[in-house]
Scaffold this motif. Structure first.
Motif, short mmCIF file in Angstrom:
data_model
loop_
_atom_site.label_atom_id
_atom_site.label_comp_id
_atom_site.label_asym_id
_atom_site.label_seq_id
_atom_site.Cartn_x
_atom_site.Cartn_y
_atom_site.Cartn_z
N LYS A 189 7.07 1.65 19.33
CA LYS A 189 6.61 2.82 20.07
C LYS A 189 5.27 3.38 19.57
O LYS A 189 4.32 3.50 20.36
N PRO A 190 5.15 3.73 18.29
CA PRO A 190 3.84 4.26 17.84
C PRO A 190 2.73 3.21 17.90
O PRO A 190 1.57 3.57 18.10
N LEU A 191 3.08 1.94 17.73
CA LEU A 191 2.05 0.90 17.80
C LEU A 191 1.52 0.80 19.23
O LEU A 191 0.31 0.65 19.45
N ALA A 192 2.44 0.92 20.21
CA ALA A 192 2.00 0.93 21.61
C ALA A 192 1.11 2.13 21.86
O ALA A 192 0.07 2.03 22.54
N ALA A 193 1.46 3.27 21.25
CA ALA A 193 0.66 4.49 21.44
C ALA A 193 -0.74 4.33 20.85
O ALA A 193 -1.69 4.95 21.31
N LEU A 194 -0.86 3.49 19.82
CA LEU A 194 -2.18 3.25 19.22
C LEU A 194 -3.02 2.26 20.02
O LEU A 194 -4.15 1.97 19.67
N GLY A 195 -2.40 1.70 21.07
CA GLY A 195 -3.15 0.77 21.91
C GLY A 195 -2.92 -0.68 21.58
O GLY A 195 -3.69 -1.56 21.99
N CYS A 196 -1.85 -0.96 20.84
CA CYS A 196 -1.51 -2.37 20.58
C CYS A 196 -0.79 -2.92 21.80
O CYS A 196 -0.09 -2.19 22.51
N LYS A 197 -0.94 -4.23 22.01
CA LYS A 197 -0.12 -4.91 23.01
C LYS A 197 1.18 -5.28 22.29
O LYS A 197 1.15 -5.95 21.26
N VAL A 198 2.28 -4.81 22.83
CA VAL A 198 3.55 -5.02 22.14
C VAL A 198 4.38 -6.06 22.89
O VAL A 198 4.65 -5.91 24.08
N ILE A 199 4.76 -7.12 22.17
CA ILE A 199 5.59 -8.16 22.79
C ILE A 199 6.86 -8.32 21.96
O ILE A 199 6.88 -7.99 20.78
N GLY A 200 7.92 -8.80 22.61
CA GLY A 200 9.18 -8.88 21.88
C GLY A 200 9.98 -10.11 22.24
O GLY A 200 9.77 -10.73 23.29
N CYS A 201 10.87 -10.49 21.32
CA CYS A 201 11.86 -11.51 21.67
C CYS A 201 13.21 -11.06 21.14
O CYS A 201 13.30 -10.47 20.05
N ASP A 202 14.21 -11.24 21.95
CA ASP A 202 15.57 -10.77 21.64
C ASP A 202 16.49 -11.42 22.67
O ASP A 202 16.14 -11.47 23.85
N PRO A 203 17.64 -11.90 22.24
CA PRO A 203 18.56 -12.48 23.23
C PRO A 203 19.01 -11.44 24.27
O PRO A 203 19.43 -11.81 25.37
N TYR A 204 18.94 -10.15 23.90
CA TYR A 204 19.32 -9.09 24.86
C TYR A 204 18.11 -8.20 25.10
O TYR A 204 17.59 -7.60 24.15
N GLU A 205 17.66 -8.11 26.33
CA GLU A 205 16.49 -7.28 26.63
C GLU A 205 16.90 -5.81 26.61
O GLU A 205 17.92 -5.42 27.15
N ASN A 206 16.07 -5.00 25.96
CA ASN A 206 16.34 -3.57 25.82
C ASN A 206 15.39 -2.81 26.76
O ASN A 206 14.17 -2.88 26.59
N PRO A 207 15.94 -2.08 27.75
CA PRO A 207 15.08 -1.37 28.70
C PRO A 207 14.12 -0.38 28.01
O PRO A 207 13.03 -0.11 28.51
#
Ligand code: NAI
Length: 333
Positions: A161-179
Protein backbone atom coordinates in the motif's frame (compact mmCIF):
# COMPACT_ATOMS: atom_id res chain seq x y z
CA UNK A 1 -4.07 -24.70 33.49
CA UNK A 2 -0.36 -25.39 33.98
CA UNK A 3 1.43 -23.85 31.02
CA UNK A 4 5.11 -24.37 30.25
CA UNK A 5 6.43 -21.49 28.19
CA UNK A 6 9.62 -21.91 26.15
CA UNK A 7 12.07 -19.44 24.56
CA UNK A 8 11.05 -16.67 26.90
CA UNK A 9 12.81 -13.36 27.34
CA UNK A 10 11.96 -10.78 30.00
CA UNK A 11 9.62 -8.94 27.60
CA UNK A 12 7.60 -12.13 26.90
CA UNK A 13 7.18 -12.65 30.63
CA UNK A 14 6.03 -9.07 31.21
CA UNK A 15 3.34 -9.20 28.52
CA UNK A 16 2.17 -12.76 29.27
CA UNK A 17 1.87 -12.07 33.00
CA UNK A 18 -0.14 -8.91 32.26
CA UNK A 19 -2.49 -10.89 29.99
CA UNK A 20 -2.86 -13.59 32.67
CA UNK A 21 -4.04 -11.23 35.44
CA UNK A 22 -7.68 -12.31 35.35
CA UNK A 23 -7.42 -15.99 34.38
CA UNK A 24 -4.42 -16.70 36.63
CA UNK A 25 -3.18 -19.82 34.89
CA UNK A 26 0.05 -21.24 36.28
CA UNK A 27 2.72 -19.97 33.89
CA UNK A 28 6.17 -21.53 34.09
CA UNK A 29 8.78 -19.67 32.04
CA UNK A 30 11.81 -21.34 30.47
CA UNK A 31 14.54 -19.40 28.70
CA UNK A 32 15.55 -22.57 26.85
CA UNK A 33 14.33 -23.38 23.38
CA UNK A 34 11.97 -26.33 23.15
CA UNK A 35 13.77 -29.38 21.75
CA UNK A 36 14.11 -33.08 22.55
CA UNK A 37 16.69 -32.06 25.21
CA UNK A 38 14.37 -29.64 27.01
CA UNK A 39 10.88 -31.06 26.38
CA UNK A 40 10.90 -32.89 29.73
CA UNK A 41 10.81 -29.50 31.47
CA UNK A 42 7.15 -29.44 30.45
CA UNK A 43 6.22 -32.65 32.32
CA UNK A 44 2.87 -32.10 34.01
CA UNK A 45 1.96 -29.06 31.91
CA UNK A 46 -1.28 -29.44 29.95
CA UNK A 47 -0.31 -26.44 27.86
CA UNK A 48 3.03 -25.83 26.14
CA UNK A 49 3.69 -22.42 24.68
CA UNK A 50 6.30 -22.11 21.92
CA UNK A 51 7.81 -19.51 19.60
CA UNK A 52 9.26 -19.47 16.09
CA UNK A 53 12.50 -21.35 16.69
CA UNK A 54 11.18 -23.98 19.08
CA UNK A 55 11.21 -27.52 17.72
CA UNK A 56 7.94 -29.38 17.72
CA UNK A 57 8.92 -32.46 15.74
CA UNK A 58 7.51 -35.97 16.31
CA UNK A 59 10.12 -36.80 18.98
CA UNK A 60 9.37 -33.64 21.00
CA UNK A 61 5.61 -34.12 20.63
CA UNK A 62 5.94 -37.68 21.88
CA UNK A 63 7.77 -36.47 25.02
CA UNK A 64 5.18 -33.73 25.57
CA UNK A 65 2.28 -36.17 25.16
CA UNK A 66 3.84 -38.54 27.70
CA UNK A 67 4.16 -35.60 30.10
CA UNK A 68 0.44 -34.83 29.82
CA UNK A 69 0.39 -32.00 27.29
CA UNK A 70 -2.94 -31.55 25.48
CA UNK A 71 -2.49 -28.11 23.96
CA UNK A 72 0.32 -26.44 22.03
CA UNK A 73 0.09 -22.67 22.03
CA UNK A 74 2.11 -20.96 19.33
CA UNK A 75 3.04 -17.35 20.09
CA UNK A 76 3.31 -16.75 16.36
CA UNK A 77 1.41 -16.99 13.09
CA UNK A 78 3.67 -19.46 11.23
CA UNK A 79 3.41 -23.15 12.18
CA UNK A 80 6.09 -24.67 9.94
CA UNK A 81 7.99 -25.75 13.10
CA UNK A 82 5.20 -28.13 14.18
CA UNK A 83 4.72 -31.71 13.03
CA UNK A 84 0.93 -31.40 12.84
CA UNK A 85 0.49 -35.05 11.95
CA UNK A 86 2.35 -36.14 15.08
CA UNK A 87 0.33 -33.69 17.21
CA UNK A 88 -2.97 -34.99 15.79
CA UNK A 89 -1.86 -38.59 16.36
CA UNK A 90 -1.22 -37.81 20.04
CA UNK A 91 -4.50 -35.90 20.41
CA UNK A 92 -2.70 -32.62 21.04
CA UNK A 93 -4.46 -29.53 19.75
CA UNK A 94 -2.42 -26.69 18.25
CA UNK A 95 -3.61 -23.09 18.44
CA UNK A 96 -1.76 -20.07 17.10
CA UNK A 97 -1.91 -16.28 16.88
CA UNK A 98 -2.81 -15.75 13.22
CA UNK A 99 -2.30 -11.98 13.26
CA UNK A 100 -0.83 -9.89 16.05
CA UNK A 101 0.41 -6.91 14.17
CA UNK A 102 0.77 -7.20 10.44
CA UNK A 103 1.52 -3.46 10.62
CA UNK A 104 4.67 -4.13 12.65
CA UNK A 105 6.08 -6.49 10.02
CA UNK A 106 5.04 -4.33 7.05
CA UNK A 107 6.54 -1.20 8.65
CA UNK A 108 9.80 -3.05 9.35
CA UNK A 109 9.88 -4.31 5.75
CA UNK A 110 9.56 -0.75 4.46
CA UNK A 111 12.34 0.31 6.83
CA UNK A 112 14.60 -2.34 5.33
CA UNK A 113 13.85 -1.17 1.79
CA UNK A 114 14.58 2.47 2.68
CA UNK A 115 17.71 1.63 4.68
CA UNK A 116 19.24 -0.57 2.00
CA UNK A 117 18.43 1.94 -0.73
CA UNK A 118 19.51 5.16 1.01
CA UNK A 119 22.02 3.64 3.45
CA UNK A 120 20.93 5.44 6.62
CA UNK A 121 23.03 3.03 8.68
CA UNK A 122 26.24 3.98 6.88
CA UNK A 123 25.41 7.70 6.77
CA UNK A 124 24.73 7.69 10.53
CA UNK A 125 28.11 6.15 11.28
CA UNK A 126 30.00 8.32 8.79
CA UNK A 127 28.69 11.63 10.12
CA UNK A 128 29.32 10.60 13.74
CA UNK A 129 32.90 9.87 12.69
CA UNK A 130 33.25 13.36 11.21
CA UNK A 131 33.06 12.00 7.65
CA UNK A 132 30.62 14.21 5.73
CA UNK A 133 31.33 12.69 2.31
CA UNK A 134 28.32 11.20 0.53
CA UNK A 135 30.35 9.18 -1.98
CA UNK A 136 29.02 5.64 -2.18
CA UNK A 137 25.67 6.52 -0.61
CA UNK A 138 23.73 7.12 -3.84
CA UNK A 139 20.31 5.50 -3.89
CA UNK A 140 17.50 5.33 -6.42
CA UNK A 141 14.01 6.85 -6.53
CA UNK A 142 11.44 4.28 -5.51
CA UNK A 143 8.91 6.19 -7.60
CA UNK A 144 8.43 4.37 -10.89
CA UNK A 145 10.10 1.14 -9.74
CA UNK A 146 8.39 -2.24 -9.84
CA UNK A 147 7.91 -4.01 -6.52
CA UNK A 148 7.02 -7.71 -6.56
CA UNK A 149 5.11 -8.98 -3.54
CA UNK A 150 5.17 -12.77 -3.13
CA UNK A 151 2.21 -13.56 -0.88
CA UNK A 152 -0.42 -10.84 -0.90
CA UNK A 153 -2.06 -11.62 2.44
CA UNK A 154 -2.24 -9.23 5.38
CA UNK A 155 1.44 -8.23 5.54
CA UNK A 156 1.99 -8.31 1.77
CA UNK A 157 -0.91 -5.88 1.21
CA UNK A 158 0.16 -3.56 4.02
CA UNK A 159 3.66 -3.45 2.52
CA UNK A 160 2.34 -2.83 -0.99
CA UNK A 161 0.00 0.00 0.00
CA UNK A 162 2.55 2.72 0.93
CA UNK A 163 4.82 1.65 -1.94
CA UNK A 164 1.92 2.12 -4.37
CA UNK A 165 1.32 5.53 -2.78
CA UNK A 166 4.96 6.44 -3.50
CA UNK A 167 4.37 5.69 -7.17
CA UNK A 168 5.80 2.20 -7.39
CA UNK A 169 4.25 -0.29 -9.78
CA UNK A 170 3.09 -3.07 -7.49
CA UNK A 171 2.81 -6.63 -8.79
CA UNK A 172 1.96 -9.77 -6.88
CA UNK A 173 1.80 -13.53 -7.01
CA UNK A 174 -0.35 -15.65 -4.74
CA UNK A 175 -2.41 -18.79 -5.30
CA UNK A 176 -5.38 -16.78 -3.94
CA UNK A 177 -6.02 -13.32 -5.37
CA UNK A 178 -6.80 -10.73 -2.71
CA UNK A 179 -9.23 -7.98 -3.85
CA UNK A 180 -7.49 -5.59 -1.43
CA UNK A 181 -4.28 -5.96 -3.44
CA UNK A 182 -6.00 -5.21 -6.75
CA UNK A 183 -7.87 -2.28 -5.20
CA UNK A 184 -4.59 -0.56 -4.39
CA UNK A 185 -3.50 -0.90 -8.01
CA UNK A 186 -1.67 -4.21 -7.74
CA UNK A 187 -1.74 -6.66 -10.61
CA UNK A 188 -1.30 -10.42 -10.40
CA UNK A 189 1.01 -12.62 -12.42
CA UNK A 190 2.77 -15.96 -12.08
CA UNK A 191 5.84 -16.15 -9.88
CA UNK A 192 8.34 -16.49 -12.76
CA UNK A 193 7.06 -13.31 -14.46
CA UNK A 194 7.09 -11.42 -11.16
CA UNK A 195 10.72 -12.43 -10.53
CA UNK A 196 11.72 -11.28 -14.01
CA UNK A 197 9.93 -7.91 -13.83
CA UNK A 198 10.66 -6.69 -10.29
CA UNK A 199 13.27 -4.17 -9.14
CA UNK A 200 12.41 -5.08 -5.55
CA UNK A 201 11.09 -8.47 -4.43
CA UNK A 202 9.55 -8.79 -0.99
CA UNK A 203 8.60 -12.20 0.43
CA UNK A 204 5.39 -12.44 2.47
CA UNK A 205 4.24 -16.02 1.96
CA UNK A 206 4.41 -18.80 4.57
CA UNK A 207 7.06 -21.51 4.49
CA UNK A 208 5.52 -24.65 3.00
CA UNK A 209 6.99 -27.52 0.96
CA UNK A 210 6.01 -25.48 -2.14
CA UNK A 211 7.74 -22.27 -1.06
CA UNK A 212 10.89 -23.92 0.40
CA UNK A 213 13.99 -22.34 -1.26
CA UNK A 214 11.77 -20.32 -3.59
CA UNK A 215 14.81 -18.10 -4.09
CA UNK A 216 17.68 -20.23 -5.39
CA UNK A 217 20.33 -20.12 -8.11
CA UNK A 218 17.79 -20.93 -10.85
CA UNK A 219 15.22 -18.31 -9.80
CA UNK A 220 17.94 -15.73 -9.09
CA UNK A 221 19.10 -16.21 -12.68
CA UNK A 222 15.74 -14.96 -13.97
CA UNK A 223 15.82 -11.71 -12.00
CA UNK A 224 16.83 -8.19 -13.05
CA UNK A 225 20.45 -7.13 -12.53
CA UNK A 226 20.86 -5.41 -9.18
CA UNK A 227 17.50 -6.56 -7.81
CA UNK A 228 16.67 -5.87 -4.15
CA UNK A 229 15.40 -8.90 -2.20
CA UNK A 230 13.70 -8.56 1.18
CA UNK A 231 12.69 -11.47 3.38
CA UNK A 232 10.77 -10.76 6.57
CA UNK A 233 8.81 -14.00 6.29
CA UNK A 234 10.68 -17.28 6.93
CA UNK A 235 14.38 -17.99 6.41
CA UNK A 236 14.05 -21.15 4.34
CA UNK A 237 12.24 -19.28 1.56
CA UNK A 238 15.77 -18.37 0.47
CA UNK A 239 18.69 -20.68 -0.21
CA UNK A 240 21.20 -18.41 1.53
CA UNK A 241 24.25 -20.23 0.14
CA UNK A 242 23.00 -19.53 -3.41
CA UNK A 243 22.67 -15.86 -2.52
CA UNK A 244 26.42 -15.46 -2.01
CA UNK A 245 27.24 -16.02 -5.69
CA UNK A 246 24.42 -13.69 -6.75
CA UNK A 247 25.72 -10.93 -4.45
CA UNK A 248 29.30 -11.40 -5.69
CA UNK A 249 28.23 -11.10 -9.33
CA UNK A 250 26.03 -8.06 -8.66
CA UNK A 251 22.88 -9.89 -9.78
CA UNK A 252 21.49 -9.10 -6.35
CA UNK A 253 22.17 -5.45 -5.58
CA UNK A 254 20.63 -5.40 -2.09
CA UNK A 255 19.57 -8.07 0.36
CA UNK A 256 17.56 -7.51 3.53
CA UNK A 257 16.78 -10.52 5.69
CA UNK A 258 15.08 -10.55 9.08
CA UNK A 259 14.91 -14.34 8.99
CA UNK A 260 17.50 -16.98 8.19
CA UNK A 261 17.12 -20.71 7.63
CA UNK A 262 19.61 -21.61 10.38
CA UNK A 263 18.55 -18.80 12.72
CA UNK A 264 17.51 -21.23 15.48
CA UNK A 265 21.07 -21.56 16.81
CA UNK A 266 21.83 -17.85 16.54
CA UNK A 267 18.99 -15.39 16.79
CA UNK A 268 17.79 -13.96 20.10
CA UNK A 269 21.17 -14.67 21.73
CA UNK A 270 24.15 -12.43 22.46
CA UNK A 271 26.98 -14.26 20.68
CA UNK A 272 29.27 -11.24 20.49
CA UNK A 273 32.01 -13.06 22.42
CA UNK A 274 31.69 -16.29 20.47
CA UNK A 275 33.18 -17.57 17.23
CA UNK A 276 30.19 -17.97 14.96
CA UNK A 277 30.48 -21.23 13.05
CA UNK A 278 27.91 -20.47 10.33
CA UNK A 279 30.10 -19.62 7.33
CA UNK A 280 27.18 -18.68 5.07
CA UNK A 281 25.83 -16.10 7.49
CA UNK A 282 29.32 -14.78 8.22
CA UNK A 283 29.99 -14.34 4.49
CA UNK A 284 26.64 -12.58 4.04
CA UNK A 285 27.57 -10.15 6.79
CA UNK A 286 30.68 -9.04 4.89
CA UNK A 287 28.68 -7.49 2.03
CA UNK A 288 28.02 -3.75 2.42
CA UNK A 289 24.69 -4.15 0.62
CA UNK A 290 23.33 -6.84 2.94
CA UNK A 291 21.32 -6.12 6.06
CA UNK A 292 20.57 -8.91 8.51
CA UNK A 293 18.33 -8.47 11.54
CA UNK A 294 17.45 -10.99 14.20
CA UNK A 295 13.80 -11.90 13.46
CA UNK A 296 12.55 -8.68 14.99
CA UNK A 297 10.06 -7.45 12.40
CA UNK A 298 7.18 -8.37 14.74
CA UNK A 299 8.78 -6.74 17.77
CA UNK A 300 6.53 -3.88 18.83
CA UNK A 301 4.60 -3.33 22.06
CA UNK A 302 1.31 -3.72 20.19
CA UNK A 303 2.37 -7.07 18.75
CA UNK A 304 3.60 -8.40 22.12
CA UNK A 305 0.34 -7.36 23.79
CA UNK A 306 -1.74 -8.99 21.04
CA UNK A 307 0.36 -12.18 21.08
CA UNK A 308 -0.05 -12.52 24.84
CA UNK A 309 -3.76 -11.73 24.92
CA UNK A 310 -4.56 -14.07 22.02
CA UNK A 311 -2.44 -16.85 23.54
CA UNK A 312 -4.25 -16.63 26.87
CA UNK A 313 -7.55 -16.34 24.97
CA UNK A 314 -6.64 -19.54 23.11
CA UNK A 315 -6.31 -21.30 26.49
CA UNK A 316 -9.79 -20.14 27.55
CA UNK A 317 -11.29 -21.21 24.21
CA UNK A 318 -9.60 -24.60 24.46
CA UNK A 319 -10.99 -25.13 27.96
CA UNK A 320 -14.46 -24.07 26.75
CA UNK A 321 -14.13 -26.37 23.72
CA UNK A 322 -14.67 -23.35 21.48
CA UNK A 323 -13.45 -23.33 17.89
CA UNK A 324 -12.29 -19.86 16.81
CA UNK A 325 -10.25 -20.42 13.68
CA UNK A 326 -6.97 -20.20 15.62
CA UNK A 327 -6.66 -24.00 15.63
CA UNK A 328 -4.01 -25.32 13.25
CA UNK A 329 -4.80 -28.57 11.51
CA UNK A 330 -3.21 -30.62 8.72
CA UNK A 331 -5.66 -28.98 6.30
CA UNK A 332 -3.92 -25.61 6.89
CA UNK A 333 -0.66 -26.85 5.33
P1 NAI B 1 -1.34 -14.30 5.41
O1 NAI B 1 -1.83 -15.67 5.64
O2 NAI B 1 -2.29 -13.15 5.62
O3 NAI B 1 -0.74 -14.17 3.93
C1 NAI B 1 0.11 -15.13 3.35
C2 NAI B 1 -0.22 -15.18 1.86
O4 NAI B 1 0.75 -15.99 1.22
C3 NAI B 1 -1.61 -15.78 1.57
O5 NAI B 1 -2.35 -14.89 0.77
C4 NAI B 1 -1.28 -17.08 0.84
O6 NAI B 1 -2.26 -17.44 -0.13
C5 NAI B 1 0.06 -16.72 0.20
N1 NAI B 1 0.86 -17.86 -0.23
C6 NAI B 1 0.94 -19.11 0.31
N2 NAI B 1 1.83 -19.85 -0.38
C7 NAI B 1 2.32 -19.07 -1.37
C8 NAI B 1 3.29 -19.27 -2.39
N3 NAI B 1 3.93 -20.43 -2.54
N4 NAI B 1 3.56 -18.24 -3.23
C9 NAI B 1 2.92 -17.04 -3.09
N5 NAI B 1 2.01 -16.79 -2.13
C10 NAI B 1 1.72 -17.80 -1.28
O7 NAI B 1 -0.06 -14.13 6.35
P2 NAI B 1 0.62 -12.79 6.86
O8 NAI B 1 0.07 -12.42 8.19
O9 NAI B 1 0.61 -11.78 5.78
O10 NAI B 1 2.12 -13.31 7.13
C11 NAI B 1 2.99 -13.67 6.07
C12 NAI B 1 4.22 -14.35 6.63
O11 NAI B 1 4.97 -13.42 7.40
C13 NAI B 1 3.91 -15.48 7.62
O12 NAI B 1 3.73 -16.69 6.94
C14 NAI B 1 5.13 -15.52 8.47
O13 NAI B 1 6.02 -16.48 7.94
C15 NAI B 1 5.76 -14.14 8.32
N6 NAI B 1 5.84 -13.39 9.58
C16 NAI B 1 7.08 -12.91 9.96
C17 NAI B 1 7.23 -12.18 11.13
C18 NAI B 1 8.55 -11.61 11.54
O14 NAI B 1 8.70 -11.14 12.69
N7 NAI B 1 9.56 -11.56 10.68
C19 NAI B 1 6.08 -11.96 12.01
C20 NAI B 1 4.81 -12.44 11.48
C21 NAI B 1 4.72 -13.15 10.32
Amino acid sequence: MNISIFSTKSYDRTFLEAANQTARHRLVFHEARLSSDTARLAAGAEGVCAFVNDQLNAEVIDILAKGGTRLILLRCAGFNQVDLKAAAAKGIQVRRVPAYSPYAVAEFTLGMIFTLNRQYHRAYNRVRDGNFSIDGLMGFDLHGRTVGIIGTGKIGCLTAKPLAALGCKVIGCDPYENPEFTSLGGSYMDCATLLAESDIISLHCPLTPKSFHLINTATLGKMREGVMIINTSRGALINAADMIGALKSGKVGYLGIDVYEQEGDLFYQDLSNEIIQDDVLQRLLTFPNVMVTSHQAYFTDTALRNISETTLGNVEDFIAGKSTGNEVRMANV
